[in-house]
Design a protein around this motif. Structure first.
Motif, mmCIF file in Angstrom:
data_model
loop_
_atom_site.group_PDB
_atom_site.id
_atom_site.type_symbol
_atom_site.label_atom_id
_atom_site.label_comp_id
_atom_site.label_asym_id
_atom_site.label_seq_id
_atom_site.Cartn_x
_atom_site.Cartn_y
_atom_site.Cartn_z
ATOM 1 N N UNK A 252 0.309 -0.698 0.155
ATOM 2 C CA UNK A 252 -0.404 0.529 0.018
ATOM 3 C C UNK A 252 0.837 1.181 -0.070
ATOM 4 N N UNK A 253 1.390 1.422 0.812
ATOM 5 C CA UNK A 253 2.793 2.186 1.184
ATOM 6 C C UNK A 253 3.552 2.545 -0.324
ATOM 7 N N UNK A 254 3.919 1.615 -1.440
ATOM 8 C CA UNK A 254 4.282 1.102 -2.826
ATOM 9 C C UNK A 254 3.696 2.140 -3.244
ATOM 10 N N UNK A 255 1.669 1.787 -3.544
ATOM 11 C CA UNK A 255 1.361 1.873 -4.864
ATOM 12 C C UNK A 255 1.072 3.637 -4.307
ATOM 13 N N UNK A 256 0.735 4.013 -3.188
ATOM 14 C CA UNK A 256 0.580 5.367 -2.212
ATOM 15 C C UNK A 256 1.876 6.004 -3.593
ATOM 16 N N UNK A 257 2.868 6.000 -2.671
ATOM 17 C CA UNK A 257 4.021 6.759 -3.424
ATOM 18 C C UNK A 257 3.813 6.947 -4.712
ATOM 19 N N UNK A 258 3.427 5.751 -5.941
ATOM 20 C CA UNK A 258 3.624 5.798 -7.427
ATOM 21 C C UNK A 258 2.288 6.745 -7.967
#
Length: 80
Positions: free
Chosen positions: A17-23
Motif C-alpha cells: 500500500x505504501x508503494x502504491x500510495x507513493x506511485x
C-alpha cells in the motif's frame, strides 16, 4: 499462530500500500481514501481466508493498520 501469520502477511499488504500510495502521489485525497479502504478489505479477506473468525480478523486488521501507520508516522517524524 493463525493470527501471527495473518499479522505478517497483512504487514506485507500495508507495505505494498505504501508503494502504491507513493506511485500515485498526485491523486486526490478521496481516491487515496478509497484505495485505503480497498487495501483494508483485502487485508481483512486474507485474515478470513486463513481461518480467523470475523471478529478476530477485524481486530487483527485494525491492529496491523494501526501498527503500520504509527510506525510510518514515527519514521517520517525522525527524518529531518
Amino acid at each position: 499462530m493463525k493470527a501471527y501469520v495473518a499479522f505478517l502477511l497483512q504487514m506485507m499488504i500495508w507495505s505494498s500500500f505504501s508503494l502504491i500510495e507513493w506511485l500515485s502521489g498526485r491523486d486526490r485525497p478521496f481516491f487515496r481514501g478509497l484505495m485505503l479502504c480497498v487495501f483494508m478489505y483485502i487485508a481483512f479477506l486474507l485474515a478470513r481466508q486463513l481461518g480467523l473468525a470475523t471478529r478476530k480478523a477485524l481486530l487483527t486488521t485494525a491492529a496491523t493498520a494501526a501498527v503500520y501507520f504509527a510506525g510510518q508516522y514515527f519514521i517520517w517524524q525522525s527524518i529531518p
